[in-house]
Design a protein around this motif. Structure first.
Motif, PDB file in Angstrom:
ATOM      1  N   GLU A  79       1.467  -1.516  -0.120  1.00 23.00           N
ATOM      2  CA  GLU A  79       0.761   0.366   0.070  1.00 23.00           C
ATOM      3  C   GLU A  79       1.098   1.438  -0.721  1.00 23.00           C
ATOM      4  N   PRO A  80       0.395   2.458  -0.583  1.00 24.75           N
ATOM      5  CA  PRO A  80       1.286   3.532  -0.650  1.00 24.75           C
ATOM      6  C   PRO A  80       1.707   4.246   0.575  1.00 24.75           C
ATOM      7  N   LEU A  81       3.076   4.555   0.647  1.00 26.41           N
ATOM      8  CA  LEU A  81       3.108   4.920   2.118  1.00 26.41           C
ATOM      9  C   LEU A  81       3.882   6.802   1.612  1.00 26.41           C
ATOM     10  N   VAL A  82       3.661   7.732   2.660  1.00 28.90           N
ATOM     11  CA  VAL A  82       4.574   8.610   1.868  1.00 28.90           C
ATOM     12  C   VAL A  82       5.264   9.227   3.540  1.00 28.90           C
ATOM     13  N   GLY A  83       6.452   9.837   3.216  1.00 32.03           N
ATOM     14  CA  GLY A  83       7.529  10.256   4.040  1.00 32.03           C
ATOM     15  C   GLY A  83       8.341  11.105   3.821  1.00 32.03           C
ATOM     16  N   LEU A  84       8.578  11.696   4.005  1.00 37.63           N
ATOM     17  CA  LEU A  84       9.141  12.748   4.597  1.00 37.63           C
ATOM     18  C   LEU A  84      10.352  12.849   2.571  1.00 37.63           C
ATOM     19  N   SER A  85      11.072  11.878   2.732  1.00 35.64           N
ATOM     20  CA  SER A  85      11.699  11.608   1.646  1.00 35.64           C
ATOM     21  C   SER A  85      10.883  10.804   0.074  1.00 35.64           C
ATOM     22  N   GLY A  86       9.659  11.522   0.713  1.00 35.20           N
ATOM     23  CA  GLY A  86       8.577  10.979  -1.398  1.00 35.20           C
ATOM     24  C   GLY A  86       8.196   9.518  -0.763  1.00 35.20           C
ATOM     25  N   PRO A  87       7.158   9.429  -1.913  1.00 37.70           N
ATOM     26  CA  PRO A  87       6.219   8.106  -1.516  1.00 37.70           C
ATOM     27  C   PRO A  87       6.671   6.577  -1.876  1.00 37.70           C
TER      28      PRO A  87
END
Length: 189
Positions: A79-87
């Motif tokens: 599943e998609p996960l978005v963090g500080l470094s992007g998706p």
């Protein structure tokens, strides 16, 4: 009746009565869960309700004090996960900034558990997030340390005694092939 039967019958009845009077009743729950590998990947029967499975499927045995035993199926998802470094997508690693090595892994899963029997049976669906500590050995090999899983009940099949249950569960430890403790809260409107 022995105490075990009384608690399995009495707790849901009391919960239902309280919810009818108070509008919504939430009760703390505790118990255990055990997952076993499921080569037939029964969770796929849910079809389009879930994202692509990662060929890691399990049968589920859930026991919560005061509730009927529940059984079902689970599968690890991407599943998609978005963090500080992007998706990115799960499974994913949380990197230690000081060492640039993984310190935690994050996985997602979806589950369905069937609670109750006959006309009182309800299928409960959940969204699950598993966080595991990554341990690095001196030889560079990795192993899993502490594990926790957060389970959010996302819906039901609309049938049976628990059709409108909401709530969450927390699995404390690795439940694959062994029992792990469960705590949480279940609410009936």
């Amino acid at each position: 009746m022995n105490a075990r039967v009384v608690s399995r019958v009495l707790a849901p009845v009391v919960l239902a009565l309280i919810s009818g009077v108070a509008g919504a009743a939430c009760v703390p729950v505790l118990g255990s869960v055990r997952l076993l590998p499921d080569a037939s990947c029964q969770i796929n029967a849910l079809g389009s309700q879930v994202p692509a499975y990662q060929n890691q499927c399990f049968s589920v045995a859930l026991n919560l004090v005061g509730f009927p035993a529940a059984t079902g199926f689970a599968g690890v998802t991407a599943e998609p996960l978005v963090g500080l470094s992007g998706p990115t997508a799960t499974p994913a690693a949380v990197i230690d900034a000081a060492t640039s090595l993984p310190r935690q892994s994050i996985q997602t899963a979806r589950s369905v558990v069937y609670i109750g029997t006959g006309k009182h049976r309800t299928a409960l669906y959940s969204n699950d997030v598993i966080v595991a500590q990554v341990k690095l050995a001196a030889d560079g090999s990795m192993s899993t340390g502490a594990v926790t899983e957060q389970i959010l009940i996302s819906g039901s099949d609309g049938k049976g005694a628990y059709a409108k249950v909401t709530g969450h569960l927390n699995v404390l430890g690795n439940s694959i092939g062994t029992s792990a403790s469960v705590t949480g809260k279940l609410c009936l409107p």
